[in-house]
Design a protein around this motif. Structure first.
Motif, PDB file in Angstrom:
ATOM      1  N   UNK A 169      -1.656   1.261  -2.698  1.00  0.00           N
ATOM      2  CA  UNK A 169      -2.762   1.360  -3.649  1.00  0.00           C
ATOM      3  C   UNK A 169      -2.250   1.609  -5.061  1.00  0.00           C
ATOM      4  N   UNK A 170      -1.197   2.399  -5.207  1.00  0.00           N
ATOM      5  CA  UNK A 170      -0.622   2.645  -6.532  1.00  0.00           C
ATOM      6  C   UNK A 170      -0.143   1.335  -7.165  1.00  0.00           C
ATOM      7  N   UNK A 171       0.528   0.502  -6.375  1.00  0.00           N
ATOM      8  CA  UNK A 171       0.976  -0.794  -6.895  1.00  0.00           C
ATOM      9  C   UNK A 171      -0.217  -1.672  -7.254  1.00  0.00           C
ATOM     10  N   UNK A 172      -1.218  -1.696  -6.379  1.00  0.00           N
ATOM     11  CA  UNK A 172      -2.405  -2.519  -6.616  1.00  0.00           C
ATOM     12  C   UNK A 172      -3.122  -2.111  -7.897  1.00  0.00           C
ATOM     13  N   UNK A 187      -6.902 -14.445 -18.704  1.00  0.00           N
ATOM     14  CA  UNK A 187      -7.268 -15.563 -17.839  1.00  0.00           C
ATOM     15  C   UNK A 187      -6.605 -15.461 -16.461  1.00  0.00           C
ATOM     16  N   UNK A 188      -5.500 -14.733 -16.385  1.00  0.00           N
ATOM     17  CA  UNK A 188      -4.757 -14.629 -15.143  1.00  0.00           C
ATOM     18  C   UNK A 188      -5.205 -13.447 -14.285  1.00  0.00           C
ATOM     19  N   UNK A 189      -6.109 -12.614 -14.794  1.00  0.00           N
ATOM     20  CA  UNK A 189      -6.472 -11.373 -14.102  1.00  0.00           C
ATOM     21  C   UNK A 189      -6.966 -11.609 -12.675  1.00  0.00           C
ATOM     22  N   UNK A 190      -7.970 -12.470 -12.428  1.00  0.00           N
ATOM     23  CA  UNK A 190      -8.461 -12.615 -11.055  1.00  0.00           C
ATOM     24  C   UNK A 190      -7.377 -13.042 -10.077  1.00  0.00           C
ATOM     25  N   UNK A 191      -6.492 -13.934 -10.516  1.00  0.00           N
ATOM     26  CA  UNK A 191      -5.444 -14.424  -9.623  1.00  0.00           C
ATOM     27  C   UNK A 191      -4.382 -13.355  -9.376  1.00  0.00           C
ATOM     28  N   UNK A 192      -4.043 -12.590 -10.417  1.00  0.00           N
ATOM     29  CA  UNK A 192      -3.074 -11.511 -10.243  1.00  0.00           C
ATOM     30  C   UNK A 192      -3.603 -10.466  -9.271  1.00  0.00           C
ATOM     31  N   UNK A 193      -4.873 -10.103  -9.420  1.00  0.00           N
ATOM     32  CA  UNK A 193      -5.462  -9.080  -8.550  1.00  0.00           C
ATOM     33  C   UNK A 193      -5.608  -9.602  -7.122  1.00  0.00           C
ATOM     34  N   UNK A 194      -6.130 -10.807  -6.965  1.00  0.00           N
ATOM     35  CA  UNK A 194      -6.344 -11.356  -5.631  1.00  0.00           C
ATOM     36  C   UNK A 194      -5.058 -11.547  -4.855  1.00  0.00           C
ATOM     37  N   UNK A 195      -4.038 -12.110  -5.494  1.00  0.00           N
ATOM     38  CA  UNK A 195      -2.772 -12.346  -4.801  1.00  0.00           C
ATOM     39  C   UNK A 195      -2.064 -11.036  -4.490  1.00  0.00           C
ATOM     40  N   UNK A 196      -2.156 -10.064  -5.400  1.00  0.00           N
ATOM     41  CA  UNK A 196      -1.537  -8.761  -5.142  1.00  0.00           C
ATOM     42  C   UNK A 196      -2.186  -8.084  -3.944  1.00  0.00           C
ATOM     43  N   UNK A 197      -3.511  -8.121  -3.878  1.00  0.00           N
ATOM     44  CA  UNK A 197      -4.195  -7.516  -2.733  1.00  0.00           C
ATOM     45  C   UNK A 197      -3.782  -8.212  -1.440  1.00  0.00           C
ATOM     46  N   UNK A 198      -3.684  -9.535  -1.465  1.00  0.00           N
ATOM     47  CA  UNK A 198      -3.333 -10.272  -0.248  1.00  0.00           C
ATOM     48  C   UNK A 198      -1.952  -9.876   0.272  1.00  0.00           C
ATOM     49  N   UNK A 212      -6.304   0.240   1.562  1.00  0.00           N
ATOM     50  CA  UNK A 212      -6.191   0.248   0.096  1.00  0.00           C
ATOM     51  C   UNK A 212      -7.564   0.325  -0.572  1.00  0.00           C
ATOM     52  N   UNK A 213      -8.605   0.559   0.234  1.00  0.00           N
ATOM     53  CA  UNK A 213      -9.972   0.555  -0.282  1.00  0.00           C
ATOM     54  C   UNK A 213     -10.830   1.469   0.588  1.00  0.00           C
ATOM     55  N   UNK A 230     -13.118   9.750  12.581  1.00  0.00           N
ATOM     56  CA  UNK A 230     -12.262  10.936  12.572  1.00  0.00           C
ATOM     57  C   UNK A 230     -11.016  10.724  11.703  1.00  0.00           C
ATOM     58  N   UNK A 231     -10.545   9.485  11.609  1.00  0.00           N
ATOM     59  CA  UNK A 231      -9.330   9.201  10.842  1.00  0.00           C
ATOM     60  C   UNK A 231      -9.614   8.643   9.447  1.00  0.00           C
ATOM     61  N   UNK A 232     -10.884   8.383   9.118  1.00  0.00           N
ATOM     62  CA  UNK A 232     -11.187   7.704   7.856  1.00  0.00           C
ATOM     63  C   UNK A 232     -10.833   8.567   6.644  1.00  0.00           C
ATOM     64  N   UNK A 233     -10.698   9.888   6.840  1.00  0.00           N
ATOM     65  CA  UNK A 233     -10.354  10.762   5.708  1.00  0.00           C
ATOM     66  C   UNK A 233      -9.062  10.310   5.042  1.00  0.00           C
ATOM     67  N   UNK A 234      -8.087   9.859   5.856  1.00  0.00           N
ATOM     68  CA  UNK A 234      -6.807   9.445   5.280  1.00  0.00           C
ATOM     69  C   UNK A 234      -6.980   8.237   4.373  1.00  0.00           C
ATOM     70  N   UNK A 235      -7.942   7.385   4.709  1.00  0.00           N
ATOM     71  CA  UNK A 235      -8.138   6.157   3.948  1.00  0.00           C
ATOM     72  C   UNK A 235      -9.049   6.354   2.754  1.00  0.00           C
ATOM     73  N   UNK A 236      -9.440   7.600   2.503  1.00  0.00           N
ATOM     74  CA  UNK A 236      -9.995   8.010   1.217  1.00  0.00           C
ATOM     75  C   UNK A 236      -8.931   8.756   0.412  1.00  0.00           C
ATOM     76  N   UNK A 237      -8.272   9.700   1.062  1.00  0.00           N
ATOM     77  CA  UNK A 237      -7.285  10.522   0.345  1.00  0.00           C
ATOM     78  C   UNK A 237      -6.128   9.684  -0.184  1.00  0.00           C
ATOM     79  N   UNK A 238      -5.545   8.840   0.665  1.00  0.00           N
ATOM     80  CA  UNK A 238      -4.350   8.090   0.270  1.00  0.00           C
ATOM     81  C   UNK A 238      -4.628   7.082  -0.854  1.00  0.00           C
ATOM     82  N   UNK A 239      -5.662   6.224  -0.753  1.00  0.00           N
ATOM     83  CA  UNK A 239      -5.912   5.304  -1.857  1.00  0.00           C
ATOM     84  C   UNK A 239      -6.277   6.005  -3.171  1.00  0.00           C
ATOM     85  N   UNK A 240      -7.047   7.073  -3.095  1.00  0.00           N
ATOM     86  CA  UNK A 240      -7.410   7.786  -4.326  1.00  0.00           C
ATOM     87  C   UNK A 240      -6.181   8.437  -4.956  1.00  0.00           C
TER      88      UNK A 240
END
Length: 280
Positions: A169-172, A187-198, A212-213, A230-240
């Protein structure tokens, strides 16, 4: 305000929240939907899911990014706030819109799972559908994808999952802040973001099923078996946490410099209280 300043009203809060809800709905509908039926549709497993999420965020930014900024992710919103790009008063409303949009998309997917799907049984179908839907949820330890693939022979621990989600998430968020910098080619923003997420999801999928979300993770967990919530807490704490790290590094080393634009001809865009100021 300097002489010669032209003030134009930007999108209101309701419009921006609608754009965030729509964008997150689209992202979860496509990404989680592809993951849900990946074993039946021959889309390439993790590759298809990663590309699905990436293309969805790319299209969402192009469609409504000019309205809300195209966050579609609570971690991105936090990073934007800490980096000085988004006012903190928008943080909680954006989070609410993202969570609602993601949950609605997951509800659509859950309600349309056919009870006759191979592996599901008509008796107790609700339980079976939740078990089937759990394949899209994010997890660690015995619920990491590696543990499933190896029949429990190997798994990624909580620490490994935390590190991958924080760093990913930090890199993203770092790429987003850099790509949307006033000095960058927008002009490159959508492609940079989309490819990075992929590509980051390709990295994270074997470890945690790729989050990452936080909104995406919560949406899938709501309709999965109890372990997912029960495990979703990690997927809030870590991305934030990852987003906060990226924003602080950006402010420390890569923030836009203060410029003396007294004689500049270029237009400057400064967001103030939902108003875009064009300074000539």
């Amino acid at each position: 305000m300097p002489a010669g300043t032209v003030v134009a009203a930007g999108p209101g809060l309701v419009a921006r929240l609608g754009a965030e809800a729509f964008g997150t709905f689209f992202l979860v509908l496509v990404g989680v939907g592809i993951a849900l039926y990946a074993s039946f549709s021959n889309v390439g497993g993790g590759l298809g899911v990663g590309l699905g999420f990436g293309v969805a965020v790319l299209a969402g930014i192009i469609a409504v990014g000019h309205v809300s900024g195209g966050h579609f992710n609570p971690a991105v919103t936090l990073g934007a706030c800490l980096a000085g790009r988004t006012p903190f008063r928008d943080l909680l409303p954006y989070w609410l819109a993202q969570v609602v949009g993601g949950a609605l998309a997951a509800a659509v997917l859950f309600l349309t799972v056919p009870a006759s799907l191979p592996g599901l049984v008509s008796q107790g179908a609700s339980t079976s559908v939740r078990s089937f839907f759990s394949g899209t949820a994010n997890g660690f330890a015995e619920h990491s994808p590696l543990a499933t693939l190896s029949n429990g022979g190997a798994e990624f621990s909580l620490v490994a999952a935390l590190l991958v989600e924080v760093i990913g998430t930090a890199v993203f968020v770092g790429v987003i802040l850099g790509a949307t910098d006033r000095r960058a080619n927008k002009q490159h923003v959508p492609f940079a973001v989309g490819l990075t997420l992929a590509v980051l999801l390709l990295l994270a999928t074997p470890v945690t099923n790729g989050s990452l979300n936080p909104a995406r993770s919560l949406a899938a967990a709501i309709f999965s078996e109890s372990w997912a919530l029960e495990q979703v807490w990690l997927f809030w704490v870590a991305p934030l946490l990852g987003a906060a790290i990226a924003a602080l590094i950006y402010r420390a080393f890569a923030a836009e410099p203060t410029e003396d634009s007294l004689f500049a001809e270029d237009e400057l865009y400064v967001a103030e209280d939902d108003v875009v100021v064009h300074e000539r």
